[in-house]
Write a protein that holds these residues in place. Sequence first.
Motif, PDB file in Angstrom:
ATOM      1  N   PRO A 314       0.842  -1.212   0.000  1.00  0.00           N
ATOM      2  CA  PRO A 314       0.000   0.000   0.000  1.00  0.00           C
ATOM      3  C   PRO A 314       0.872   1.256   0.000  1.00  0.00           C
ATOM      4  CG  PRO A 314      -0.015  -1.060   2.152  1.00  0.00           C
ATOM      5  CD  PRO A 314       0.691  -1.999   1.234  1.00  0.00           C
ATOM      6  N   ALA A 315       0.269   2.366  -0.340  1.00  0.00           N
ATOM      7  CA  ALA A 315       1.023   3.624  -0.461  1.00  0.00           C
ATOM      8  C   ALA A 315       1.532   4.112   0.887  1.00  0.00           C
ATOM      9  CB  ALA A 315       0.148   4.694  -1.110  1.00  0.00           C
ATOM     10  N   GLU A 316       0.790   3.842   1.969  1.00  0.00           N
ATOM     11  CA  GLU A 316       1.177   4.317   3.289  1.00  0.00           C
ATOM     12  C   GLU A 316       1.376   3.149   4.245  1.00  0.00           C
ATOM     13  OE1 GLU A 316      -1.754   6.997   4.690  1.00  0.00           O
ATOM     14  OE2 GLU A 316      -1.350   8.540   3.173  1.00  0.00           O
ATOM     15  N   LYS A 317       2.224   3.353   5.246  1.00  0.00           N
ATOM     16  CA  LYS A 317       2.417   2.354   6.281  1.00  0.00           C
ATOM     17  C   LYS A 317       1.243   2.375   7.262  1.00  0.00           C
ATOM     18  CE  LYS A 317       7.445   1.871   6.505  1.00  0.00           C
ATOM     19  NZ  LYS A 317       8.628   1.931   7.414  1.00  0.00           N
ATOM     20  N   PHE A 318       1.102   1.291   7.985  1.00  0.00           N
ATOM     21  CA  PHE A 318       0.023   1.193   8.969  1.00  0.00           C
ATOM     22  C   PHE A 318       0.339   2.014  10.206  1.00  0.00           C
ATOM     23  CE2 PHE A 318      -1.776  -0.929  12.716  1.00  0.00           C
ATOM     24  CZ  PHE A 318      -3.127  -0.889  12.401  1.00  0.00           C
ATOM     25  N   GLY A 319       1.604   2.033  10.603  1.00  0.00           N
ATOM     26  CA  GLY A 319       1.971   2.682  11.860  1.00  0.00           C
ATOM     27  C   GLY A 319       1.915   1.674  12.984  1.00  0.00           C
ATOM     28  N   ALA A 320       2.962   0.873  13.082  1.00  0.00           N
ATOM     29  CA  ALA A 320       2.934  -0.252  14.011  1.00  0.00           C
ATOM     30  C   ALA A 320       3.217   0.142  15.449  1.00  0.00           C
ATOM     31  CB  ALA A 320       3.945  -1.316  13.565  1.00  0.00           C
TER      32      ALA A 320
END
Length: 542
Positions: A314-320
């Motif tokens: 995907p274009a952006e990370k989830f933010g783990a």
Amino acid sequence: MSLTKVELFRRIRSDAVLEELSIRALARKHGVHRRFVREALTSAEPAPRRQPVRRSPRLDPVKKTIDEWLRADLEAPRKQRHTARRIKDRLAEELKADVPYSTVRDYVSTRRGQIAAEAGAPMDGFIIRHNRPGADAEVDFGEVVICLAGTMTRCHLFAFRLAYSGLSVHRVTVSCGQETFLEGHEYAFELIGGIPVGQIRYDNLSSAVRRVVFRSRSRMENPRWEAFREHYGFTAFYCIPGLEGAHEKGGVEGQVGYYRRNRLTPVPVVATLEELNQRLAVADLADRDRKIRLRSRTIGEDFAAEAVLLARLPAEKFGASLTLRPRVDREATVTVRMNDYSVPARFIGRKLQVTLGTTEVVIADGRTEIARHPRLPGRGGQRLLLDHYLEILLRKPGALAGSEALDQARREGTFTADHEAFWTAAKAATDEATGTRQLIQVLLLHRHLRSQDVSAGIRAALSVGAATADIVAVEARKAAQNAGPSPTITAGRPPAPPPPPPPPAVTERTLQRVARLPADHRPPPDLNRWDQLLHHRRKESS
């Protein structure tokens, strides 16, 4: 040189055909019995040697009892079946039979399978799985021990393995919590350049599974993990709980053991986890030239075929990273995963926002970052910055000498020999409390000046025998000016970029107006009367 029995058979059969010797002559020529000659002429290979049946006077009387116990185990729960040790103990307790453990062990290992086959028990084995390129992967955690900054530390090895090519990604972390679990996936996805389109296989770890539905493949997933899966668009497969399900992701299970033996033996000695993970990244890259077992292609060649079949990122990370809201205690620390991290003392009693990552703990007040610490391994650790306690130490200077924050500053090298020399000189010139306060004032200079400039100021002050914070401040600013313009910095944080140049105070329009003003022909002011006031003395009151 003595001949083997097979070679002797060959010579007897050859002599019987070529020389047409009788059995008696063959026996005399080769020095064997006539029965041996007849056996050689009958068969080209010797008959297998018969193993003598050994009797066990102590085991024979109890064999039927052991067989009964093993048959009863077929209906018993898996974890409550007899072991060889338990059978030996029961024989001694119930039948007063003293049978050696090795004898019982050998008999039980043979008879258990025979009794299961006689009873028609289902066969327990494994089926070779067909792995499609770019489809399936496996994930697991394994424990490893490393020498981290001089201390033997138990850490966790995150392993991600593509089932088809065997390409693996590894990362050592101080925790196996959910934030580490999610960041490990993001790291692996970016490294392989995509996401498997089939299933990723897991144990039932709490970072992903809240509850296992009894006697079912269904799972109640952790909401944050479920959102992470939806963001990256992959399917999770959960193995059978316990040892029974280990074979369902046997590739990564074996990979963790292989990596421990070949990449983490002997125990790695590193200063930081980042240093170790850089080594592992190089090792993972070199591992692409390895062949797995009897494969004709390398891991890298197989991965090249499946890399094009992976789903796009995907274009952006989830933010783990995990966000927490702990309260600062009276010791100016927040507790995160059973470890304490310091914050500036002015935040005591307030709730702050903590961003917990795999390697760092970032603490903020609203949108303003106030502290950043490396994440501590294990539990019960403390990470204290001396700068966070300076305001308290100004009121309680006697607490500095025995403080944990000072001890950590000495070990990390931020409290240098220059500081020690200044402290000693300041206490000798005044008293212990006053000298310590002078030192604290010097430590406060680090919030606005570079460390090398403060150290230069300390050395300059001591060279003239002045152990005061004011002299150190003046000399430190001189050192900063001699080194060239530098931005003001804050202790523990990198220098901020220089501010943009201010707009001109006088605009071009103003300059044009001034140019059109008429010349000023007024005489300059006379200040002689005012100069007389300098010599005027007030009359003393009577």
